[in-house]
Scaffold this active site. Structure first.
Site, mmCIF file in Angstrom:
data_model
loop_
_atom_site.group_PDB
_atom_site.id
_atom_site.type_symbol
_atom_site.label_atom_id
_atom_site.label_comp_id
_atom_site.label_asym_id
_atom_site.label_seq_id
_atom_site.Cartn_x
_atom_site.Cartn_y
_atom_site.Cartn_z
ATOM 1 N N ASP A 114 48.811 29.125 46.051
ATOM 2 C CA ASP A 114 48.134 29.227 47.351
ATOM 3 C C ASP A 114 48.326 27.978 48.208
ATOM 4 O OD1 ASP A 114 46.980 31.709 46.552
ATOM 5 O OD2 ASP A 114 45.478 30.607 45.416
ATOM 6 N N LYS A 158 54.629 40.443 24.943
ATOM 7 C CA LYS A 158 53.616 40.964 25.870
ATOM 8 C C LYS A 158 54.005 40.523 27.271
ATOM 9 C CE LYS A 158 50.439 37.066 25.821
ATOM 10 N NZ LYS A 158 49.225 36.497 25.342
ATOM 11 N N ASP A 213 42.817 29.254 45.115
ATOM 12 C CA ASP A 213 42.438 28.383 44.003
ATOM 13 C C ASP A 213 43.608 27.944 43.144
ATOM 14 O OD1 ASP A 213 41.728 30.370 41.123
ATOM 15 O OD2 ASP A 213 42.902 30.947 42.853
ATOM 16 N N ASP A 258 43.071 34.428 48.897
ATOM 17 C CA ASP A 258 43.703 34.879 47.658
ATOM 18 C C ASP A 258 42.708 35.804 46.960
ATOM 19 O OD1 ASP A 258 45.415 34.961 45.420
ATOM 20 O OD2 ASP A 258 44.281 33.366 44.455
ATOM 21 N N LYS A 259 43.142 36.535 45.953
ATOM 22 C CA LYS A 259 42.211 37.419 45.236
ATOM 23 C C LYS A 259 41.771 36.814 43.908
ATOM 24 C CE LYS A 259 43.481 41.003 42.811
ATOM 25 N NZ LYS A 259 42.769 40.818 41.532
ATOM 26 N N THR A 261 47.665 38.621 48.143
ATOM 27 C CA THR A 261 47.640 38.486 46.687
ATOM 28 C C THR A 261 48.980 38.890 46.084
ATOM 29 O OG1 THR A 261 46.550 39.243 44.661
ATOM 30 C CG2 THR A 261 46.627 40.798 46.487
ATOM 31 N N ASP A 278 48.965 40.417 43.237
ATOM 32 C CA ASP A 278 48.581 41.480 42.303
ATOM 33 C C ASP A 278 49.105 42.841 42.724
ATOM 34 O OD1 ASP A 278 47.385 40.129 40.325
ATOM 35 O OD2 ASP A 278 45.399 40.987 40.583
ATOM 36 N N GLU A 317 45.231 35.082 27.968
ATOM 37 C CA GLU A 317 45.542 34.855 26.553
ATOM 38 C C GLU A 317 44.269 34.803 25.727
ATOM 39 O OE1 GLU A 317 47.888 31.435 25.647
ATOM 40 O OE2 GLU A 317 49.755 32.552 25.719
ATOM 41 N N ARG A 340 51.426 42.091 46.186
ATOM 42 C CA ARG A 340 52.719 41.683 45.618
ATOM 43 C C ARG A 340 53.442 40.686 46.538
ATOM 44 N NH1 ARG A 340 52.705 42.614 40.308
ATOM 45 N NH2 ARG A 340 52.731 44.788 39.693
#
Length: 1442
Positions: A1041, A776, A1037, A432-433, A900, A902, A710, A1011
């Site tokens: 995952d 947001k 983590d 994972d990233k 990932t 992301d 946050e 993605r």
């Protein structure tokens, strides 16, 4: 117990369904009626236990639910023996030996005394049983400790809460909890001492997260002002059946008047969590004991079969085959022997009828006898030895100080105890990233507001200097930023309770809760170290950007004082942006002195001492400052792109900020003010704020956020003096830059979820009384929800369009720079619209069916037509040591993939910074949603890759003298990288393109899947593992995952900031990614080498020893008799030769840790299974046959034609065999310690001592031949000593000779490493460097071509795309107004002339026409093939568009 549980569940369900027609006068009657209703398997019905009391207990439907007593033990005293024996019979070897022992009781075929033959299997099974019993006893003690913890339960008799043990809690009981108390069961919250009905939980025991979670009292109970009275509770609770989903729970409460109240997970207190910041809470128990969510989630250590064990099982079948062949030879030999007699020999006794056995039947009986005789060929003690060795290996790994994280106080956890050797054979790593390669410490890096980018250079410099700080400085910084709560002095009894290890370090199979006491200051064992989550110095300290700070201060004054230009869009944008950062979250506020005590009332502010006249003067100056601000921004905008590394970025962004604004930006006053006025404005602002700051609140606040993102945004707002001061469910107070406190009424909070990918808060502005929605979320979502600019006025439309375009460009830069991006937006609602929506929302909240879907719909209905305020870029910093670890693992021949969720640009830039992708790599990017296009792209890319690969292959074959060094696990062509997204993965899996995808990835140095969903992650891992038949390791983590970790051969969880779900699903748990380096390269190598050699040694030892009996059969008429005493044979394996291999398997080090880390290539030894494979097994078997021949025939030839008796002949053979087998082990040992020496000598001494005592005592123990005084006679014979000296030497000579040859002429890297280990320390480092540099220069890897190809497919109307539009890693063309370099391009040396401009060495390949996949794909690739290697620059971009 299992059937009982199922019966209880069925019974409770049968009595469970509610009946709305019942007249609900009394609960007793309701309970009776419910029991007669049909069962409903999807619901659980709970009523209060109080009306039933002790007398009517049997009438209570709740009695059919599990009690709160937990039992994680497998056995009881009565069931231990039968259950354990049954479990041990699951092993084939145990069944085999029991059958043979029983066969020995048949008189016709017995080879030994029947009682003697049972001893080996009994000893082995007894050792295993003792180990199981000890583990179970430990579980029993921990269960007892948990079951006897105390809690307060309401008693009807005493009309008060009385203290009882956890095990006495029942479903339907009312439990009172106090601050810092651990929750004993899953409890529905009905009362909280908090005036808003809020209860705060710390879930660290459950998921490792230290941040506080809020739980809300069930609707209808929160408004009560008096203490909750359990006796008046008359409601029926209907909820879902027990399940292990920690994030979902739903049900409703039916009142006596049939009114229903819905509730969800927000009202459930989970077992094992700790109450914080709440004086008292009361609830009713919903699930107890093993039905609680915590217990259903805790599965304990997992058991897998390692690769060596799978290989070993194959070899055991080979041994069985060998055994059957030997027995067949014995049977045939016996038949021939008996058939050769003309008359029956005198020893052949007939049966009662006078009949003799036929040769065939005699041969068959002899076949069975030989199986009993040669049974030891299958190593009976191998399984138990392997288990003991693995326990020893796990102990050493667990206690390695290098794998201990001092900061987190976490050692490595070995949760799967039986796959340690798999760590030494890994060929693919899937990582994972976020939180795995990066720290998951979110640091506010830069932002864009109103289309203007602020680079935060000062903050960037602070982060650079922070990298250089060592750990001690960081710890000191933390101490400076908050003070820990005072701890009470512990009594010895308290201390005992609190030193129980927390869950995250517990390896047993149950949830382990600790520190339960009524003392408020005590909680978890480590609560004295319990730091507020996400509040390290690096996360808290944000250095503001000077330009943005000035704008913010100016905007804040205008908004506060309703100045003439208050409605300036820019001013409100800046104020709203930081208000949104401060308000739009669920952050809890506490003071630094009391980090766990929530601030709900804003502290009184000191009078500032600024008069009205002073404010008037300030605003006169501010007018000048605001007019000059536009010009000063254009002057200072060269700061904008500093951290983008290339100067051209700064210039182009500066031009962009000025030129693209049109009449809204640079024309706003540059003709009014000269440069000097900037100083006047800034001086006045500084003067104002200096006086305001001096009078501001002295309190330093701590923020407890649910996510690191946050926290980072709240700290960023605080840096610009928008300080979050207090929060309650109804109100939130923010301190503005000038010191004024603004208290917003919170009307609704719409929390973040993975579907919407955003969160919103609806507030009423205290000054304007307007209802404002602040939102947001992810840019991919927010950008689609913005208000349509075409419906606005022309000037507003231009402005909105400009802001959106510029913000999108800034977001692209941020992503490319490896930052995590969030968009901030707002929306103003009128009163009517809000009331309509609020009614809709209330209906959804009260709904029983489809509640979640309705709530989602209301949220989506509100979050539309938003106004964009800006965006933030948050840096998730790389973990320490990640680049070095990845480089070392790559050198070890391991392929590393990053999977990932992301964005692609972010992931690619992290990949470059952590050395996953090299500057010289050719990177292919494939993004498409079309199957045909995807297939064509894969074919095209594969053709190009193979072309380069084939050129190098002959050279590799020519120079690769040892072919085994180039196995499937080694990256064959390390110059290619592949980037692929989730949509493309979907196309590959659904379109059956897996074969082509695998063919391409086999040639790639690294693969990035961006993605990707959790399901896709696990599908990728399974695809590689099953299709390529390779050893895989997954590391992650977070909860996302878990599926990937469970799909791999070895799963590693990182106990980071995302909770403990990954750890709970893993085989090993580490706290930092860098620990993977030593875990694999050192411990993995050692564990594999030790175990592989030990298994082979066991096979050798048994075959070598059994063959002695086999050779003897040729001289005793294949009668199945032995020349060695039975007891000697049994003790030979169990005691005489058992300890040295065990010690070897735990402690042997063929190469030192330093050399293994210095030469990662040594890891390939385990990857290719060079120690234990079929060839080594066969060679070892042949060696065993040779050694047994020598050990038998040397004594045979010595004593030939003498009158020696059978045991006097067998005794020297037994002794010689023992010495040979132990010396063979000594040759294999590379590490010698005192333990090794003692066990080797001790084994020989024990053999002689036992033999002397046994032979002296055994006078008539084995008639008719007794071993009486045999050893004593032998020890007085010089020939015996000569045989013991010469025979082992002859037997071991070939092995020793091969070792000597290999050491002299061998080019094996392992042998070179062993030679390096013998050198002095200084010389070792020099030799390692020499070896590494030689490897690099002579390696067969081709030199990487300096190009980066990005192959992508964009579904756009205009297919004639430029390179910049096609390539996600694009470098923009000059016509677009800027040229952008990534961080990795910063120090690129170019071979071209420096004066040649920024495009020197870049070849942008854009096809002049669009080529459809089916037509000219091949032609396109040929046309472009020559261009691929032209660039002299290290990272030029070539793009192929289809």
């Amino acid at each position: 117990m299992i059937w009982k549980k199922h019966f209880f569940k069925e019974t409770c369900c049968r009595c469970g369904a509610p009946d709305t027609e019942i007249q609900n006068e009394e609960l007793e009657t309701r309970g009776k009626v419910k029991k007669r209703k049909k069962k409903n398997e999807n619901k659980r019905v709970i009523i209060s236990n109080l009306p039933f009391g002790s007398k009517k207990r049997k009438e209570n439907p709740n009695i059919y639910y599990d009690s709160n007593k937990i039992k994680t033990t497998k056995y009881t005293i009565l069931t231990f023996l039968p259950k354990n024996i049954y479990e041990q019979f699951h092993r084939f070897a145990n069944v085999y030996f029991v059958v043979i022992a029983l066969l020995n009781f048949v008189p016709v075929v017995n080879a030994f005394q029947p009682e003697v033959s049972v001893i080996p299997i009994c000893v082995i099974m007894a050792i295993t049983a003792i180990k199981d019993a000890w583990e179970d006893f430990r579980r029993y003690k921990l269960d007892k400790e948990i079951n006897h913890m105390g809690c307060y339960i309401y008693s009807r008799e005493e009309r008060a809460y009385v203290e009882k043990c956890w095990k006495d809690v029942r479903v339907g009981d009312f439990v009172q909890l106090q601050c810092n108390e651990t929750i004993p069961a899953d409890i529905l919250l009905l009362y909280s001492s908090d005036q808003n009905g809020i209860c705060h939980l710390e879930t660290a025991n459950l998921d490792g997260e230290t941040n506080l979670k809020q739980r809300q009292v069930v609707m209808g109970f929160s408004s009560q002002n008096t203490l909750f009275e359990p006796e008046f509770f008359r409601n029926t609770i209907i909820c879902e059946m027990p399940n292990n989903d920690l994030n979902k729970f739903k049900g409703y409460m039916e009142q006596p008047n049939h009114e229903r109240i819905g509730f969800n997970i927000e009202s459930l207190l989970l077992r094992g969590c700790t109450i914080r910041n709440t004086e008292a809470a009361i609830g009713i128990v919903i699930y107890a004991g093993h039905e609680t969510k915590a217990m259903l989630n805790n599965n304990g250590p997992r058991y897998k079969r390692s690769k060596i064990e799978r290989r070993m099982n194959t070899d055991i079948f080979l041994c069985v085959g060998l055994l059957l062949v030997m027995c067949l030879v014995g049977a045939v030999g016996h038949g021939i022997w008996t058939g050769n007699f003309s008359e029956y020999p005198p020893y052949d006794v007939p049966d009662e009828n006078g009949n003799f056995l036929s040769p065939v039947l005699a041969g068959f009986y002899m076949f069975l006898t030989m199986i009993i005789l040669l049974q030891v060929l299958i190593p009976i003690s191998l399984y138990v030895s392997i288990e003991l060795v693995k326990l020893g290996q796990v102990f050493l790994i667990h206690n390695d100080i290098d794998l201990y994280d001092e900061e987190a106080d976490l050692p490595i956890q070995c949760r799967a105890l039986n796959i340690t050797e798999d760590l030494g054979q890994i060929q693919y790593i899937f990582s994972d990233k976020t939180g795995t390669l990066t720290e998951n410490k979110m640091v506010f890096r830069r932002c864009t507001v109103d289309g203007i980018e602020f680079s935060h250079q000062e903050n960037a410099r602070r982060l650079e200097t922070h990298k250089e700080l060592d750990l001690d400085d960081e710890d000191f910084a933390k101490l400076q930023h908050f003070t820990l709560p005072p701890m009470n002095i512990e009594t010895p009894a308290t201390y005992k309770q609190r030193t129980v290890r927390p869950l995250r370090r517990c390896q047993s199979a149950r949830a382990h809760f600790q520190g339960h006491t009524r003392n408020r200051s005590l909680g978890r064992r480590d609560s004295n170290q319990s730091q507020v989550a996400f509040s390290s110095a690096i996360e808290k300290d944000v250095t503001p950007d000077s330009r943005l700070l000035r704008r913010v201060r100016e905007a804040a004054f205008q908004a506060e004082n309703l100045s003439p230009f208050m409605h300036t869009k820019t001013s409100t944008s800046f104020t709203d942006f930081f208000l949104a950062l401060a308000i739009c979250n669920t952050v809890l506020v506490s003071t630094a002195t009391e980090p766990r005590q929530r601030v709900t009332v804003p502290p009184p502010i000191k009078p500032s001492g600024i008069t009205l006249e002073k404010i008037h003067q300030i605003f006169q100056r501010l007018k000048l400052a605001s007019l000059s601000q536009s010009f000063s921004s254009s002057q200072s905008s060269s700061d904008l792109g500093a951290s983008f590394s290339a100067k051209s970025t700064e210039e182009h962004l500066a031009v962009l900020d000025c030129c693209d604004n049109g009449d809204n930006c640079c024309s706003r006053g540059d003709e009014l003010q000269g440069k000097g006025s900037t100083d006047i404005g800034s001086a006045s602002l500084d003067e104002v704020f200096k006086s305001v700051t001096n009078s501001s609140l002295p309190t330093d606040f701590c923020y407890e956020a649910e996510s690191p993102d946050e926290a980072a945004l709240v700290y960023a707002a605080q840096a610009y003096s928008f300080t979050l001061v207090s929060r309650t469910p109804e109100q939130v107070t923010v301190r503005l830059p000038q010191g004024t406190l603004l208290t917003f009424d919170i009307l609704y909070t719409l929390g973040f979820d993975s579907v919407r990918k955003r969160m919103s808060v609806v507030v009423r502005h205290p000054l304007t009384k307007a209802i404002v929605v602040y939102t947001k979320g992810a840019d991919s979502v927010i950008m689609d929800l913005l208000e349509d600019s075409s419906k606005a006025e022309i000037s507003a439309e231009k402005r909105m369009k400009r802001i959106k375009e510029k913000t999108q460009k800034h977001l692209d830069y941020y992503a490319r720079d490896g930052l995590r991006t969030l968009c901030i937006a707002k929306k103003v609602l009128n009163e009517d619209d809000f009331q309509k929506w609020a009614n809709f929302r209330r209906e959804a909240e009260a709904a029983i069916d489809n509640r979640d879907e309705l709530l989602m719909e209301t949220a989506q209905h509100l979050e539309t037509k938003l106004t964009l305020l800006g965006a933030t870029g948050i840096e998730d910093r790389l973990q320490d040591g990640v680049p070095d670890t990845i480089a070392a693992l790559r050198e070890a021949g391991i392929k590393i993939w990053v999977l990932t969720g992301d964005k692609q640009e972010t992931a690619v830039n992290i990949a470059y910074s952590c050395k996953l992708l090299n500057q010289r790599d050719t990177v292919f990017t494939i993004n498409t949603e079309n199957k045909e296009t995807c297939e064509s792209l894969l074919n095209l890319t594969l053709e190009e890759v193979k072309k380069n690969y084939e050129v190098e292959k002959p050279w590799r074959r020519f120079f690769g003298i040892i072919p085994t060094s180039f196995s499937a696990s080694e990256a064959p062509s390390p110059e290619f990288g592949l980037v692929i997204d989730g949509q493309t993965l979907n196309v590959i899996f659904q379109g059956g393109l897996e074969e082509k995808f695998l063919a391409l990835t086999k040639h790639c140095r690294s693969v990035l899947c961006c993605r990707s969903t959790p399901l896709q992650k696990s599908m990728v891992v399974k695809l590689i593992r099953r299709q390529l038949k390779v050893m895989t390791l997954s590391i992650g983590d977070g909860a996302n995952d878990v599926s990937m970790i469970q799909a791999a051969d070895v799963g590693i969880g990182i106990s980071g900031q995302e909770g403990m779900q990954a750890v709970m699903a893993s085989d090993f748990a580490i706290s930092r990614f860098k620990h993977l380096k030593k875990l694999l390269l050192v411990h993995g190598h050692w564990c594999y080498a030790r175990l592989a050699k030990m298994v082979i040694y066991f096979f050798y030892k048994n075959v070598s020893y059994v063959n002695l009996l086999f050779w003897y059969q040729f001289f005793c008429g294949f009668s199945g008799s032995t020349m060695i005493d039975y007891w000697q044979m049994i003790f030979f394996n169990l005691f005489f030769t058992s300890m040295p291999p065990l010690l070897f398997g735990i402690l042997d080090k063929d190469v030192s840790a330093e050399t293994l880390l210095g030469l990662p290539e040594l890891y390939k030894n385990g990857q290719n299974s060079e120690i234990y494979k079929l060839s080594t097994f066969i060679i070892t078997m042949l060696d065993a046959f040779y050694q047994s021949l020598i050990c038998f025939f040397v004594p045979y030839l010595t004593y030939k034609d003498s009158n020696i008796d059978v045991f006097s002949f067998g005794n020297p053979i037994n002794t010689i065999s023992l010495l040979t087998i132990l010396l063979h082990q000594a040759l294999e040992m590379k590490t010698w310690t005192l333990f090794h020496l003692v066990t080797m000598i001790g084994s020989v001494v024990f053999y002689f001592v036992f033999s002397l005592i046994y032979n002296a005592a055994c006078v008539v123990c084995n008639p008719p031949t007794n071993p009486y005084w045999v050893m004593e006679k032998q020890l007085s014979d010089p020939i015996f000593y000569l045989l013991c000296l010469i025979t082992p030497v002859i037997a071991l000579l070939p092995r020793f000779f091969i070792f000597a040859l290999r050491g002299t002429f061998g080019t094996s890297l392992i042998l070179k490493a062993q030679q390096i280990d013998k050198l002095p320390k200084g010389q070792q480092d020099h030799e390692i460097q020499k070896l590494r540099s030689r490897k690099q220069t002579t390696s067969g890897a081709p030199v990487a071509s300096p190009t980066s190809h990005a192959v992508s497919h964009e579904d756009t109307e205009n297919q004639g795309l430029s390179a910049s539009e096609v390539n996600p890693l694009r470098k923009e063309t000059p016509e677009e107004g800027y040229y952008f370099f990534n961080k990795w391009a910063e120090e690129e040396p170019t071979a071209t002339d420096s004066s040649a401009g920024p495009f020197s060495g870049h070849y942008l390949l854009v096809p002049s026409r669009v080529t459809t996949p089916g037509q000219d794909g091949g032609k396109l690739s040929k046309d472009n093939a020559n261009s691929f290697n032209q660039g002299s620059h290290r990272r030029s971009v070539s793009a192929v568009t289809l």
